[in-house]
Design a protein around this motif. Structure first.
Motif, PDB file in Angstrom:
ATOM      1  N   ILE A  74       0.754  -1.181   0.037  1.00 49.34           N
ATOM      2  CA  ILE A  74       0.131  -0.014   0.049  1.00 49.34           C
ATOM      3  C   ILE A  74       0.597   1.149  -0.316  1.00 49.34           C
ATOM      4  N   LYS A  75       2.010   1.225   0.733  1.00 49.73           N
ATOM      5  CA  LYS A  75       2.807   2.253   0.931  1.00 49.73           C
ATOM      6  C   LYS A  75       3.263   2.924  -0.154  1.00 49.73           C
ATOM      7  N   THR A  76       4.296   1.311  -0.747  1.00 45.00           N
ATOM      8  CA  THR A  76       4.794   1.326  -1.885  1.00 45.00           C
ATOM      9  C   THR A  76       3.763   2.542  -3.164  1.00 45.00           C
ATOM     10  N   ALA A  77       3.025   1.574  -3.249  1.00 50.46           N
ATOM     11  CA  ALA A  77       2.088   2.126  -4.275  1.00 50.46           C
ATOM     12  C   ALA A  77       1.437   3.437  -4.377  1.00 50.46           C
ATOM     13  N   ILE A  78       1.196   4.008  -2.464  1.00 52.35           N
ATOM     14  CA  ILE A  78       0.879   5.260  -2.927  1.00 52.35           C
ATOM     15  C   ILE A  78       1.810   6.192  -2.986  1.00 52.35           C
ATOM     16  N   ILE A  79       3.358   6.087  -2.673  1.00 51.78           N
ATOM     17  CA  ILE A  79       4.812   6.486  -3.318  1.00 51.78           C
ATOM     18  C   ILE A  79       4.942   7.140  -4.345  1.00 51.78           C
ATOM     19  N   GLU A  80       5.061   5.992  -5.115  1.00 55.89           N
ATOM     20  CA  GLU A  80       5.166   5.548  -6.994  1.00 55.89           C
ATOM     21  C   GLU A  80       4.027   6.612  -7.097  1.00 55.89           C
ATOM     22  N   LEU A  81       2.314   6.615  -6.633  1.00 54.72           N
ATOM     23  CA  LEU A  81       1.310   7.689  -7.354  1.00 54.72           C
ATOM     24  C   LEU A  81       1.870   8.713  -6.590  1.00 54.72           C
ATOM     25  N   VAL A  82       2.291   9.164  -5.891  1.00 51.22           N
ATOM     26  CA  VAL A  82       2.225  10.812  -5.752  1.00 51.22           C
ATOM     27  C   VAL A  82       3.668  10.968  -6.281  1.00 51.22           C
ATOM     28  N   HIS A  83       4.874  10.616  -5.784  1.00 44.45           N
ATOM     29  CA  HIS A  83       5.863  10.645  -6.332  1.00 44.45           C
ATOM     30  C   HIS A  83       6.810  10.218  -7.801  1.00 44.45           C
ATOM     31  N   HIS A  84       6.196   9.201  -8.097  1.00 46.49           N
ATOM     32  CA  HIS A  84       7.207   9.076  -9.579  1.00 46.49           C
ATOM     33  C   HIS A  84       6.294   8.504 -10.469  1.00 46.49           C
ATOM     34  N   ARG A  85       5.048   9.072 -10.222  1.00 46.49           N
ATOM     35  CA  ARG A  85       4.102   9.136 -11.692  1.00 46.49           C
ATOM     36  C   ARG A  85       3.883  10.291 -12.131  1.00 46.49           C
ATOM     37  N   GLU A  86       4.613  10.893 -13.684  1.00 43.58           N
ATOM     38  CA  GLU A  86       4.866  11.821 -14.652  1.00 43.58           C
ATOM     39  C   GLU A  86       3.535  12.184 -15.112  1.00 43.58           C
ATOM     40  N   SER A  87       2.125  11.323 -15.246  1.00 42.76           N
ATOM     41  CA  SER A  87       0.923  11.958 -15.583  1.00 42.76           C
ATOM     42  C   SER A  87      -0.050  12.471 -14.930  1.00 42.76           C
ATOM     43  N   ASP A  88      -0.557  13.438 -15.765  1.00 40.04           N
ATOM     44  CA  ASP A  88      -1.282  13.999 -14.994  1.00 40.04           C
ATOM     45  C   ASP A  88      -3.037  14.252 -14.647  1.00 40.04           C
ATOM     46  N   ASN A  89      -2.942  12.527 -14.908  1.00 38.98           N
ATOM     47  CA  ASN A  89      -4.424  12.037 -14.839  1.00 38.98           C
ATOM     48  C   ASN A  89      -4.453  12.336 -13.903  1.00 38.98           C
TER      49      ASN A  89
END
Length: 187
Positions: A74-89
């Motif tokens: 869960i934490k990893t998914a949130i970190i990837e979503l917030v910090h490593h996602r380039e999409s503005d979707n």
């Protein structure tokens, strides 16, 4: 092939450190991502213990029990979503997590709250505020652009949430950070 789950991996540097520790021990990997390592083969008990010790020395921890693995995912998914996602979707956090972990969101939410003592939403907000701080310090985006990038409905909503979490307005936070920086000729 087998998988290991590792606690406290939050960035690409963490991946490099884990890979380095695996290489030192001669443990082959086929893939490493945040919180998860796919091995070429099963580890012996001695190798697992050596790896556990090596990872602990550099601030990581092997995760054995199922609940801890889910929390870390869960934490990893949130970190990837917030910090490593380039999409503005635009995205729905509960749908993203349910899809990524193949569990009902209410189960994930209850488990997270039970184990972590906080809600997924509060953890998510804390990660978003950390990203806002980072972007404010970089000074490359306006507050409006930051709000859009992090899926806030408005600058006012971002500002209110930022103040609620940090006690400061985004502009006051930015001013404090600027005041602490020395000009290059004064370093």
């Amino acid at each position: 092939m087998s998988k290991l789950f590792i606690k406290n991996m939050v960035c690409n540097r963490c991946i490099m450190v884990v890979q380095n520790e695996m290489d030192k021990l001669g443990i082959g990997t086929s893939h490493i991502k945040l919180g998860e390592v796919t091995l070429d083969r099963e580890l012996s008990d001695a190798e697992r213990k050596a790896l556990d010790n090596a990872l602990t020395d550099v601030g990581f921890e092997l995760i054995d029990d199922r609940k801890s693995r889910i929390i870390e995912q869960i934490k990893t998914a949130i970190i990837e979503l917030v910090h490593h996602r380039e999409s503005d979707n635009k995205y729905n956090l509960s749908e993203v997590l349910s899809h990524a972990l193949n569990h009902d969101y209410s189960y994930l939410s209850n488990l997270f709250s039970e184990v972590e003592g906080t809600t997924i939403e509060k953890y998510f907000i804390a990660q978003k505020i950390e990203k806002v701080k980072e972007l404010l310090v970089y000074d490359e985006l306006t507050l409006s652009e930051i709000a859009y990038r992090l899926n806030y409905s408005s600058v006012a909503y971002l500002s209110n949430q930022f103040k609620k979490v940090t006690g400061l307005t985004p502009s006051h936070f930015k001013k404090i950070k600027e005041d602490k920086r020395k000009p290059l000729d004064k370093v």
